[in-house]
Design an enzyme around this catalytic site. Sequence first.
Site, PDB file in Angstrom:
ATOM      1  N   ARG A 277       0.762  -1.293  -0.169  1.00 55.97           N
ATOM      2  CA  ARG A 277       0.024   0.098  -0.023  1.00 55.97           C
ATOM      3  C   ARG A 277       0.797   1.252  -0.085  1.00 55.97           C
ATOM      4  O   ARG A 277       0.704   2.221  -0.852  1.00 55.97           O
ATOM      5  CB  ARG A 277      -1.133  -0.099   1.260  1.00 55.97           C
ATOM      6  CG  ARG A 277      -1.834  -1.043   1.187  1.00 55.97           C
ATOM      7  CD  ARG A 277      -3.063  -0.837   2.374  1.00 55.97           C
ATOM      8  NE  ARG A 277      -3.706  -2.091   2.612  1.00 55.97           N
ATOM      9  CZ  ARG A 277      -5.067  -2.021   3.256  1.00 55.97           C
ATOM     10  NH1 ARG A 277      -5.794  -0.781   3.400  1.00 55.97           N
ATOM     11  NH2 ARG A 277      -5.604  -3.327   3.604  1.00 55.97           N
ATOM     12  N   ASP A 422      -3.006 -16.273  -1.665  1.00 57.45           N
ATOM     13  CA  ASP A 422      -3.245 -15.533  -2.810  1.00 57.45           C
ATOM     14  C   ASP A 422      -2.327 -14.876  -3.707  1.00 57.45           C
ATOM     15  O   ASP A 422      -1.781 -15.603  -4.605  1.00 57.45           O
ATOM     16  CB  ASP A 422      -4.532 -14.721  -2.814  1.00 57.45           C
ATOM     17  CG  ASP A 422      -4.297 -13.528  -1.483  1.00 57.45           C
ATOM     18  OD1 ASP A 422      -3.240 -13.636  -0.919  1.00 57.45           O
ATOM     19  OD2 ASP A 422      -5.285 -12.596  -1.405  1.00 57.45           O
ATOM     20  N   GLU A 594     -11.364  -7.778  -6.078  1.00 55.67           N
ATOM     21  CA  GLU A 594     -10.655  -8.664  -6.993  1.00 55.67           C
ATOM     22  C   GLU A 594     -11.690  -9.290  -8.088  1.00 55.67           C
ATOM     23  O   GLU A 594     -11.090  -9.470  -9.197  1.00 55.67           O
ATOM     24  CB  GLU A 594     -10.422  -9.894  -5.956  1.00 55.67           C
ATOM     25  CG  GLU A 594      -9.331  -9.923  -5.017  1.00 55.67           C
ATOM     26  CD  GLU A 594      -9.819  -9.015  -3.871  1.00 55.67           C
ATOM     27  OE1 GLU A 594      -8.543  -8.518  -3.249  1.00 55.67           O
ATOM     28  OE2 GLU A 594     -11.073  -8.840  -3.587  1.00 55.67           O
ATOM     29  N   THR A 682      -0.546  -5.912  -6.176  1.00 53.94           N
ATOM     30  CA  THR A 682      -1.572  -6.565  -5.764  1.00 53.94           C
ATOM     31  C   THR A 682      -2.490  -5.484  -4.772  1.00 53.94           C
ATOM     32  O   THR A 682      -3.841  -5.904  -4.399  1.00 53.94           O
ATOM     33  CB  THR A 682      -1.178  -7.797  -4.755  1.00 53.94           C
ATOM     34  OG1 THR A 682      -2.346  -8.570  -4.418  1.00 53.94           O
ATOM     35  CG2 THR A 682      -0.782  -7.186  -3.345  1.00 53.94           C
TER      36      THR A 682
END
Length: 727
Positions: A277, A422, A594, A682
Amino acid sequence: MNNFDPFNVRRSSAFDILRATASIAPGPTSATTHQTTSSGQRDHKASEAALEGPRLNDDMSFSIPPNVPNFSSAERRYENGQWESSGRTHRQTHATQGLGATIGGLFEQRDLPMYKDKPFKSSSGLRVPSFRKKRFVAGAVVLVFGLLYWLGLFSESSTLSLGESKSDKSAWRWLSKSSQKQSVVDWERRREFVKEAFTLSWDAYERYAWGFDEFHPVSKTKRQMGPNGLGWIIVDSLDTLILMNLTSRLSHAREWVSTTLTYDQDQEVNTFETTIRMLGGLLSAHYLSNEYPDLAALPDSAAGAPGEDLFLEKASDLANRLLGAYDSPSGIPYASVNLRTMAGIPSHNDGGASSTAEAASLQLEMKYLAKLTGEKDYWDKAEKIIKVIDDNQMEDGLLPIFIYADQGTFRGDNIRLGSRGDSYYEYLIKQYLQTSKQEPIYQEMWDESLAGIRKHLITYSKPSNLTILAERPNGLKQPLSPKMDHLVCFMPGTIALAVTGGLKEAEARASPFWGPKQEQEMELAKELMRTCWGMYKITETGLAPEIAYFNIYDPPVMENTVDEKARKSIDDDRRWREDYVIHSMDAHNLQRPETVESLFYMWRITGDVKYRQWGWEIFKAFVSHSAVFDGAGFTSLAKVTEVPAPQRDNMESFWLAETLKYLYLLFSPDDLLPLEKVVINTEAHIFPRFELGNLFKTGWTRQHRNSPEPSAEVKKSQPVQVRSFSG
């Protein structure tokens, strides 16, 4: 009682007034204050259709949700430098803010921001007693609307006196015509609505919580994660501000980063979340501000303007503090690190083990920073993690979701692509693409893992044969669990990206490398995308739960593909809803990105407009059910299986950084951020692809495998395996 109008608002004269007023709302350039509007009941008839895209002839329909402010004003009062003072003052700019603040107290909760990788489980403090909510809100809504009408704020004459004309094409008029037929979709207009949703959210944050790491839009409260704030929401949103060309808002954010943000704080932070982030946000802002200087362009003298190293300097400082997490005996990073002491800290749970996804999803950020600065240490430390993981030689490239930082070995046998597992798989193929396909070791690892997924985790639901990416909670030899986190829905887009490398599907199919393997994998991406879309279609709100379970065959049908007949049953069988099982504790929605992330990739790669249509339906559902009563942005939801949906009172930073960004890109021309030129981390932060050059290289080789994967030539020659099965 009408379940879609529990407060009987539509029977009141105030509601009729609002509905009539919708057609004369301010136009796109109006500086008037927002009007609270409401109209018609949500159309649920479309949900009776099987999993298929919305029809083009009614794709413009949009029932205006209750209590959503006007989306027609492109630049509201805060756009031209009219900024509130650090969120410390509370000035009412809407007639109904007092009401919203009162309601907010009923919904208040104080949980930490949701880590991307960890599903929310607690349900405490989520619900408001129904008798309090219904009676209070019903009376308050009617009272406020009646008062506004009595004051003349909803009259045609007062509206037109603000400079509007009846001929203006207002946003509300376009959205409110639920039966409107359109042969051509205006995607540019839809993109502007997403931009308006972002600015609505951002302005509410700026007004009530500026500089704070948490924002609770219902209660108008905020909280810091560190002594002075870590820039959690601001830094995560920088590149979205750039892409949306929001110049004055970006200027304010840059000023805060320049004058206020410091990472020299005695604060423990999660290594992974801070990397994807904060470090990712700073690096993406640096890249976009230099690569696209005309977007949200600032004067050369402004902090963070093109050519200015503000974002890169902040990123380097933060990365140096995070490096302490890598100083473990094995090289696997600790779960947390203290920013001031730079000391790595083992996880306080899970026996001190780090999660696999968190340890193995740091590479894109650190490698790009190494390329920018020439500091090879960033590269080496991030790269070593993958070597330590791979040296464990786990079967078929599928990894348990915990790994010990001190030993470099795995803990337990739980294998899944949901939380904690993931993004390890995501970063394998994206590392290969980041360095312009010059590190084939990562494609080899991706191919091995995807083959393992197809062998051990792909199964099918009954009666409709939906494709499921399931879990093996006790190892590959133990029973399969038919569970899919919403987090798993990154996979359709990632698979498609891996198949084509970012090229259009048609172009990839014409290339020499296309064969049966690519054909199967692209079909798998499309099937999984349909299943993820079904998570939204199955609920009353049109929004997906955090987790879905499925009814499956006994024993499970484990196949890589299904034949054409079985695929047709997915589209045609109206019983597909029976396949999904949603548990009450999993029915919340955290504004996760997602599915829209995969829709973006699927649209860009396949060119199939249905993926855009599905994204539009999801956006409408977010606006309809997660908008805060008085215009203070959007919030996560406690339960998506009820209408009205109970609100959780929290705006996740990835709502701005990912969900709205991917929707904006989904509705944008496909020459904005061409997939063959960028790689997206991501957290939806954008980095360029680059060449290895002389300084960097792949500093490790894989250990010998007892059963190596077939060569590319062998794989290409293998026939497609198909098997038909019935329910």
